[in-house]
Design a protein around this motif. Sequence first.
Motif, PDB file in Angstrom:
ATOM      1  N   GLU B  20     106.746  34.602  46.147  1.00 11.73           N
ATOM      2  CA  GLU B  20     107.052  35.847  46.849  1.00 11.73           C
ATOM      3  C   GLU B  20     106.290  37.045  46.305  1.00 11.73           C
ATOM      4  O   GLU B  20     106.406  38.151  46.817  1.00 11.73           O
ATOM      5  CB  GLU B  20     108.566  36.132  46.785  1.00 11.73           C
ATOM      6  CG  GLU B  20     109.432  35.060  47.413  1.00 11.73           C
ATOM      7  CD  GLU B  20     109.168  34.889  48.908  1.00 11.73           C
ATOM      8  OE1 GLU B  20     108.757  35.889  49.546  1.00 11.73           O
ATOM      9  OE2 GLU B  20     109.359  33.783  49.409  1.00 11.73           O
ATOM     10  N   GLU B  21     105.578  36.804  45.225  1.00 15.99           N
ATOM     11  CA  GLU B  21     104.866  37.901  44.568  1.00 15.99           C
ATOM     12  C   GLU B  21     104.144  38.795  45.575  1.00 15.99           C
ATOM     13  O   GLU B  21     104.352  39.987  45.642  1.00 15.99           O
ATOM     14  CB  GLU B  21     103.879  37.307  43.547  1.00 15.99           C
ATOM     15  CG  GLU B  21     103.029  38.321  42.811  1.00 15.99           C
ATOM     16  CD  GLU B  21     103.767  38.945  41.640  1.00 15.99           C
ATOM     17  OE1 GLU B  21     104.753  38.356  41.163  1.00 15.99           O
ATOM     18  OE2 GLU B  21     103.366  40.044  41.220  1.00 15.99           O
ATOM     19  N   GLU B  22     103.331  38.134  46.402  1.00 19.21           N
ATOM     20  CA  GLU B  22     102.468  38.904  47.299  1.00 19.21           C
ATOM     21  C   GLU B  22     103.257  39.690  48.335  1.00 19.21           C
ATOM     22  O   GLU B  22     103.034  40.880  48.525  1.00 19.21           O
ATOM     23  CB  GLU B  22     101.487  37.959  48.003  1.00 19.21           C
ATOM     24  CG  GLU B  22     100.272  38.694  48.510  1.00 19.21           C
ATOM     25  CD  GLU B  22      99.365  37.758  49.314  1.00 19.21           C
ATOM     26  OE1 GLU B  22      98.757  38.232  50.274  1.00 19.21           O
ATOM     27  OE2 GLU B  22      99.299  36.552  48.969  1.00 19.21           O
ATOM     28  N   SER B  23     104.211  38.980  48.987  1.00 20.06           N
ATOM     29  CA  SER B  23     104.950  39.689  50.030  1.00 20.06           C
ATOM     30  C   SER B  23     105.791  40.815  49.445  1.00 20.06           C
ATOM     31  O   SER B  23     105.971  41.866  50.050  1.00 20.06           O
ATOM     32  CB  SER B  23     105.820  38.723  50.837  1.00 20.06           C
ATOM     33  OG  SER B  23     106.558  37.916  49.964  1.00 20.06           O
ATOM     34  N   LEU B  24     106.260  40.600  48.223  1.00 20.21           N
ATOM     35  CA  LEU B  24     107.039  41.669  47.601  1.00 20.21           C
ATOM     36  C   LEU B  24     106.165  42.862  47.241  1.00 20.21           C
ATOM     37  O   LEU B  24     106.573  44.003  47.366  1.00 20.21           O
ATOM     38  CB  LEU B  24     107.782  41.138  46.373  1.00 20.21           C
ATOM     39  CG  LEU B  24     109.065  40.375  46.734  1.00 20.21           C
ATOM     40  CD1 LEU B  24     109.502  39.463  45.619  1.00 20.21           C
ATOM     41  CD2 LEU B  24     110.177  41.330  47.109  1.00 20.21           C
ATOM     42  N   ARG B  25     104.961  42.573  46.810  1.00 17.37           N
ATOM     43  CA  ARG B  25     104.039  43.687  46.528  1.00 17.37           C
ATOM     44  C   ARG B  25     103.714  44.445  47.814  1.00 17.37           C
ATOM     45  O   ARG B  25     103.563  45.653  47.800  1.00 17.37           O
ATOM     46  CB  ARG B  25     102.730  43.190  45.904  1.00 17.37           C
ATOM     47  CG  ARG B  25     102.881  42.450  44.609  1.00 17.37           C
ATOM     48  CD  ARG B  25     102.957  43.378  43.400  1.00 17.37           C
ATOM     49  NE  ARG B  25     103.359  42.612  42.238  1.00 17.37           N
ATOM     50  CZ  ARG B  25     104.248  43.010  41.326  1.00 17.37           C
ATOM     51  NH1 ARG B  25     104.819  44.189  41.423  1.00 17.37           N
ATOM     52  NH2 ARG B  25     104.546  42.255  40.304  1.00 17.37           N
ATOM     53  N   GLU B  26     103.621  43.700  48.895  1.00 16.57           N
ATOM     54  CA  GLU B  26     103.368  44.370  50.185  1.00 16.57           C
ATOM     55  C   GLU B  26     104.559  45.217  50.596  1.00 16.57           C
ATOM     56  O   GLU B  26     104.406  46.328  51.067  1.00 16.57           O
ATOM     57  CB  GLU B  26     103.075  43.334  51.273  1.00 16.57           C
ATOM     58  CG  GLU B  26     101.644  42.848  51.281  1.00 16.57           C
ATOM     59  CD  GLU B  26     101.453  41.727  52.292  1.00 16.57           C
ATOM     60  OE1 GLU B  26     101.905  41.889  53.438  1.00 16.57           O
ATOM     61  OE2 GLU B  26     100.873  40.690  51.916  1.00 16.57           O
ATOM     62  N   ALA B  27     105.728  44.625  50.393  1.00 16.77           N
ATOM     63  CA  ALA B  27     106.936  45.380  50.732  1.00 16.77           C
ATOM     64  C   ALA B  27     107.009  46.667  49.918  1.00 16.77           C
ATOM     65  O   ALA B  27     107.497  47.697  50.387  1.00 16.77           O
ATOM     66  CB  ALA B  27     108.185  44.535  50.483  1.00 16.77           C
ATOM     67  N   ALA B  28     106.479  46.596  48.686  1.00 15.80           N
ATOM     68  CA  ALA B  28     106.495  47.771  47.819  1.00 15.80           C
ATOM     69  C   ALA B  28     105.750  48.944  48.438  1.00 15.80           C
ATOM     70  O   ALA B  28     106.047  50.105  48.158  1.00 15.80           O
ATOM     71  CB  ALA B  28     105.905  47.418  46.457  1.00 15.80           C
ATOM     72  N   GLU B  29     104.767  48.631  49.308  1.00 19.47           N
ATOM     73  CA  GLU B  29     104.031  49.709  49.977  1.00 19.47           C
ATOM     74  C   GLU B  29     104.964  50.602  50.792  1.00 19.47           C
ATOM     75  O   GLU B  29     104.822  51.819  50.826  1.00 19.47           O
ATOM     76  CB  GLU B  29     102.946  49.128  50.899  1.00 19.47           C
ATOM     77  CG  GLU B  29     101.743  48.581  50.156  1.00 19.47           C
ATOM     78  CD  GLU B  29     101.134  49.613  49.214  1.00 19.47           C
ATOM     79  OE1 GLU B  29     100.737  50.683  49.708  1.00 19.47           O
ATOM     80  OE2 GLU B  29     101.089  49.350  47.988  1.00 19.47           O
ATOM     81  N   PHE B  30     105.942  49.941  51.433  1.00 22.12           N
ATOM     82  CA  PHE B  30     106.881  50.724  52.243  1.00 22.12           C
ATOM     83  C   PHE B  30     107.706  51.645  51.360  1.00 22.12           C
ATOM     84  O   PHE B  30     108.070  52.750  51.740  1.00 22.12           O
ATOM     85  CB  PHE B  30     107.791  49.809  53.064  1.00 22.12           C
ATOM     86  CG  PHE B  30     107.074  49.179  54.193  1.00 22.12           C
ATOM     87  CD1 PHE B  30     106.940  49.859  55.404  1.00 22.12           C
ATOM     88  CD2 PHE B  30     106.474  47.932  54.044  1.00 22.12           C
ATOM     89  CE1 PHE B  30     106.241  49.287  56.444  1.00 22.12           C
ATOM     90  CE2 PHE B  30     105.769  47.368  55.086  1.00 22.12           C
ATOM     91  CZ  PHE B  30     105.644  48.032  56.284  1.00 22.12           C
ATOM     92  N   TYR B  31     107.968  51.118  50.187  1.00 18.28           N
ATOM     93  CA  TYR B  31     108.722  51.908  49.223  1.00 18.28           C
ATOM     94  C   TYR B  31     107.905  53.125  48.776  1.00 18.28           C
ATOM     95  O   TYR B  31     108.384  54.248  48.763  1.00 18.28           O
ATOM     96  CB  TYR B  31     109.056  50.998  48.043  1.00 18.28           C
ATOM     97  CG  TYR B  31     109.812  51.659  46.921  1.00 18.28           C
ATOM     98  CD1 TYR B  31     111.188  51.731  46.954  1.00 18.28           C
ATOM     99  CD2 TYR B  31     109.142  52.182  45.810  1.00 18.28           C
ATOM    100  CE1 TYR B  31     111.897  52.305  45.916  1.00 18.28           C
ATOM    101  CE2 TYR B  31     109.836  52.753  44.775  1.00 18.28           C
ATOM    102  CZ  TYR B  31     111.213  52.825  44.819  1.00 18.28           C
ATOM    103  OH  TYR B  31     111.892  53.397  43.801  1.00 18.28           O
ATOM    104  N   ARG B  32     106.656  52.862  48.463  1.00 22.24           N
ATOM    105  CA  ARG B  32     105.828  53.944  47.917  1.00 22.24           C
ATOM    106  C   ARG B  32     105.376  54.927  48.984  1.00 22.24           C
ATOM    107  O   ARG B  32     105.010  56.046  48.676  1.00 22.24           O
ATOM    108  CB  ARG B  32     104.598  53.362  47.223  1.00 22.24           C
ATOM    109  CG  ARG B  32     104.992  52.584  46.004  1.00 22.24           C
ATOM    110  CD  ARG B  32     103.906  52.397  44.998  1.00 22.24           C
ATOM    111  NE  ARG B  32     104.412  51.435  44.011  1.00 22.24           N
ATOM    112  CZ  ARG B  32     104.149  50.137  44.041  1.00 22.24           C
ATOM    113  NH1 ARG B  32     103.330  49.640  44.938  1.00 22.24           N
ATOM    114  NH2 ARG B  32     104.676  49.338  43.142  1.00 22.24           N
ATOM    115  N   ASN B  33     105.376  54.482  50.239  1.00 23.01           N
ATOM    116  CA  ASN B  33     104.885  55.361  51.302  1.00 23.01           C
ATOM    117  C   ASN B  33     105.935  56.341  51.821  1.00 23.01           C
ATOM    118  O   ASN B  33     105.672  57.106  52.730  1.00 23.01           O
ATOM    119  CB  ASN B  33     104.343  54.543  52.462  1.00 23.01           C
ATOM    120  CG  ASN B  33     103.009  53.912  52.105  1.00 23.01           C
ATOM    121  OD1 ASN B  33     102.350  54.367  51.164  1.00 23.01           O
ATOM    122  ND2 ASN B  33     102.625  52.870  52.824  1.00 23.01           N
ATOM    123  N   VAL B  34     107.100  56.286  51.253  1.00 22.99           N
ATOM    124  CA  VAL B  34     108.117  57.260  51.684  1.00 22.99           C
ATOM    125  C   VAL B  34     107.569  58.662  51.427  1.00 22.99           C
ATOM    126  O   VAL B  34     107.128  58.957  50.326  1.00 22.99           O
ATOM    127  CB  VAL B  34     109.431  57.052  50.891  1.00 22.99           C
ATOM    128  CG1 VAL B  34     110.352  58.235  51.046  1.00 22.99           C
ATOM    129  CG2 VAL B  34     110.105  55.774  51.343  1.00 22.99           C
TER     130      VAL B  34
END
Lengths: 175, 379
Positions: B20-34
């Motif tokens: 899940e490493e990759e998808s979680l890192r991608e999901a992190a983008e949504f977090y950081r883009n707030v």
Amino acid sequence: MTKMVEELTSYITQNQNRYYRLAYSYVKEEQAALDVVQNAVVRALEHVSELRNREYMGTWLYRIVINESISYLRRSAREMPCEQEILNGAVQDRQTGQNTQFDDPQMIVTQKPEALYTAILSLPETMQTVIKLYYFEELTMPEIAAVTGMNLSTVKYRLYEGLRKLKLTMKEGVA
Amino acid sequence: MKELLTKQEEEMLNKMMDAEEESLREAAEFYRNVPIPESLQDMVARTIEEHTEKERGQDRMTRRKRKTVILIRTIGALAAAVILFMIPLNMSEAFAKQMQGVPVLGVFARVLTIRSYSYTENDVNVNVQVPEITLADDETAENVQTPADGGVAAGGAGAAAGDAAGDAEILADGGSGILADAGSAGSGETSGAEKIADVNAEILRIVETYEADAKQRFEEYKEAFFATGGTEEEWGGRTCEVNVEYAVTYQDNSRLSLILTTTESWVAVYAQRYYYNLDLQTGETLTLRDLLGENWKERCNECITAEIERRIAEEEDVVYWGYGPEADDYMMADEGFQSVSGQTNFYINENGNIVVCFDKYEIAPGYMGMQEFEITDAE
């Protein structure tokens, strides 16, 4: 101002965006996140005397922000019925503004990271916190243990539980 | 609850983390883009500034109270002749008006608004009321007290009895209170009047400093707003309200309770209260111990704890750190209300009861606001 207070205020100022994002990930609303950060800053300043070692400043501040966020959520849970929808897995699609569900396979394929992100935000608080701190704030597991007051093995266990739950949610969505 | 991973589970975890490493890192983008709201920086800077200023203010007050404790302890029975001088926010304006400048029967002090002004300057609306306490001189005192002819005369006897501890018992009784007052007036008046003059000076200084600082803060905020590319349009005629007001919460011939409140509202509302507890004779601040006796801590703590529990049980959306559902929250284990102390704020309400006050954030989350607890007689 004591030296510790000076360090604390400059630390807060440098990292304020992080605290805002973390707060926002819990409360999901701009004004609420601002309130949470403000409360957290005041709390940090009021309790700075309890911070004996400046090495813990970072984890200590995360802890305060998370605390304030969760307090806020508990209070507003009863006030905001729409919260429940989010918890049930409804996703507000940013582009179209429409509500889409996880069981729309098309959506999962095209919007997987966002769906995953939303799924993370609907995990129980402790699992959520561990995952956010590990993957989003890139803290180490010992650091997460310090933030949450759990011991290291509990942190691992929560991460395991969280990931498993996420996997299940995502699988259900695709199937 | 199970908290330990078996070996198998540990392997599972590692696998999942890899997968899940990759998808979680991608999901992190949504977090950081707030998006970060523009107001965040101002709000944080201002909150810090507000707080550090408040701390300085409290240091001053703490010193003041300490000094008082020592003095009041030596005076002992003089608790009988007491003015409690504080200034509360929740007092009705009508009541405040009614109190100010009106000589109440047998009262030895009056609170007058010595300055009251409103103006608007650079988008700041200022409304200020500055109180001043005046001790009634002998002549006024006589005019004021109808039932006191006998009282004043008998006051001599009171003085003869000296600082007999028994005087303290007549604290709450109007007529006898005058006795005690008159009895000790001769010895206490000079220093009392001087100390009350000090209090007046302090109030004046607080008000003036606050008014100037509040205007400067808003000015700096405005400058920063335009310096960072804000336009007149975005500014949208923002204004700031700066208010200073006071109210007398309680007054009898031995005590006067008054709270001064400064309020500033723009990004958020910041209110601060200043409480003064003064002994009319000595001009000194009263303590909870003076008013509630040796068991003051136990009495306050019992009342407050019971009231916190009642509120949690009976009211909606009530959170106190360390109580109710929060009691076993590991993060909050050492937080929340534990005990009153010599630094705890309080005032006297219209029933003559002590009301203990906690600032916003002090014992509960910020949204709970300032917390008040009336200390009533135990059953």
